[in-house]
Design a protein around this motif. Structure first.
Motif, PDB file in Angstrom:
ATOM      1  N   ALA A   1       1.044  -1.158  -0.151  1.00  0.00           N
ATOM      2  CA  ALA A   1      -0.049  -0.091   0.123  1.00  0.00           C
ATOM      3  C   ALA A   1       0.953   1.297  -0.060  1.00  0.00           C
ATOM      4  O   ALA A   1       0.652   2.230  -0.688  1.00  0.00           O
ATOM      5  N   ILE A   2       2.009   1.279   0.527  1.00  0.00           N
ATOM      6  CA  ILE A   2       2.852   2.547   0.915  1.00  0.00           C
ATOM      7  C   ILE A   2       3.619   2.544  -0.583  1.00  0.00           C
ATOM      8  O   ILE A   2       4.180   3.622  -0.871  1.00  0.00           O
ATOM      9  N   ALA A   3       3.728   1.510  -1.245  1.00  0.00           N
ATOM     10  CA  ALA A   3       4.681   1.604  -2.442  1.00  0.00           C
ATOM     11  C   ALA A   3       3.790   1.971  -3.532  1.00  0.00           C
ATOM     12  O   ALA A   3       4.421   2.709  -4.611  1.00  0.00           O
ATOM     13  N   ILE A   4       2.468   1.934  -3.604  1.00  0.00           N
ATOM     14  CA  ILE A   4       1.978   2.485  -4.822  1.00  0.00           C
ATOM     15  C   ILE A   4       1.782   4.019  -4.828  1.00  0.00           C
ATOM     16  O   ILE A   4       2.320   4.391  -5.841  1.00  0.00           O
ATOM     17  N   PRO A   5       1.898   5.001  -3.967  1.00  0.00           N
ATOM     18  CA  PRO A   5       2.117   6.291  -4.178  1.00  0.00           C
ATOM     19  C   PRO A   5       3.402   6.629  -4.731  1.00  0.00           C
ATOM     20  O   PRO A   5       3.775   7.266  -5.394  1.00  0.00           O
ATOM     21  N   TRP A   6       4.632   5.860  -3.936  1.00  0.00           N
ATOM     22  CA  TRP A   6       5.874   5.925  -4.309  1.00  0.00           C
ATOM     23  C   TRP A   6       5.950   5.579  -5.941  1.00  0.00           C
ATOM     24  O   TRP A   6       6.795   6.328  -6.653  1.00  0.00           O
ATOM     25  N   ILE A   7       5.349   4.657  -6.235  1.00  0.00           N
ATOM     26  CA  ILE A   7       5.443   4.346  -7.863  1.00  0.00           C
ATOM     27  C   ILE A   7       4.892   5.330  -8.578  1.00  0.00           C
ATOM     28  O   ILE A   7       5.192   5.653  -9.668  1.00  0.00           O
TER      29      ILE A   7
END
Length: 223
Positions: free
Chosen positions: A168-174
């Motif tokens: 879930a936290i990787a999505i905005p980073w991507i």
């Protein structure tokens, strides 16, 4: 190995649903150093999960938690029940905060963090400063230590569990990496929604996982 991963899936998804951590990485993604700091933050979360769960598994295996009906195994089940009760108590506390839409003051300073500071914030929010994630990671470590898997499969389980935990936290980073120019427009509404509904989201998770851990612990003790 798949059976162990399936048993851990609910816990891993609950770890992934961490509104404050998601908001933090969104704020980094929309700041000037979004790519580098966001990367450090995500890595901090991932590294902490791997190390923390790995240490717990080492302790549990060294004590013989994988042996059926051993005292360490029964102790792990007892700890799981206690953690479930703690989560239920925390659900009540979170429910009382459900009307608050205040963003923590420390989030306002995220855009000024250095690379290593962003990594450290990721480490802290992945467990030490997360009342939701720390009990879940302890429960995951106990569960893995009870399995009779070979070492290489245990390592794989821990890596996959932690990977699910940061989805879930990787999505905005991507988003910040793939489309940095659109990050603010894309992520502003999710950020506002998570801040407004943080307490309710966490309350629901605490209730579901509290009963899950209690039920799993009792079932193991009874079996």
């Amino acid at each position: 190995m798949l059976i162990v991963l399936a048993d851990l899936l609910t816990i891993a998804v609950a770890v992934a649903i961490s509104p404050l951590a998601i908001v933090a990485v969104i704020l980094m993604a929309t700041a000037g150093k979004g790519r580098s700091n966001g990367t450090a933050f995500v890595l901090g979360c991932y590294v902490f999960m791997i190390v923390f769960v790995g240490v717990l598994v080492l302790i549990g295996r060294a004590a013989g938690a994988e042996e059926g009906h051993s005292i360490p195994r029964l102790l792990v089940d007892g700890i799981e029940i206690v953690l479930g009760l703690v989560l239920l108590a925390m659900a009540v506390m979170q429910w009382r905060k459900r009307g608050s839409t205040h963003t923590p003051a420390w989030m306002e300073r995220l855009d000024s963090l250095s690379l290593w500071q962003a990594f450290l914030v990721g480490v802290l929010l992945a467990g030490p400063l997360s009342p939701k994630d720390l009990p879940l990671l302890i429960a995951a470590g106990g569960r893995i230590s009870q399995s009779a898997l070979p070492v290489e499969q245990i390592v794989a389980v821990i890596l996959i569990f932690a990977l699910i935990g940061i989805i879930a936290i990787a999505i905005p980073w991507i988003v910040s990496v793939v489309a940095p120019g659109r990050a603010e427009a894309t992520l502003s509404r999710p950020r506002e929604w998570l801040v407004a509904n943080h307490a309710v989201i966490v309350t629901v998770l605490f209730v579901i996982l509290g009963f899950k851990l209690i039920g799993s612990g009792i079932a193991d003790l009874a079996g």
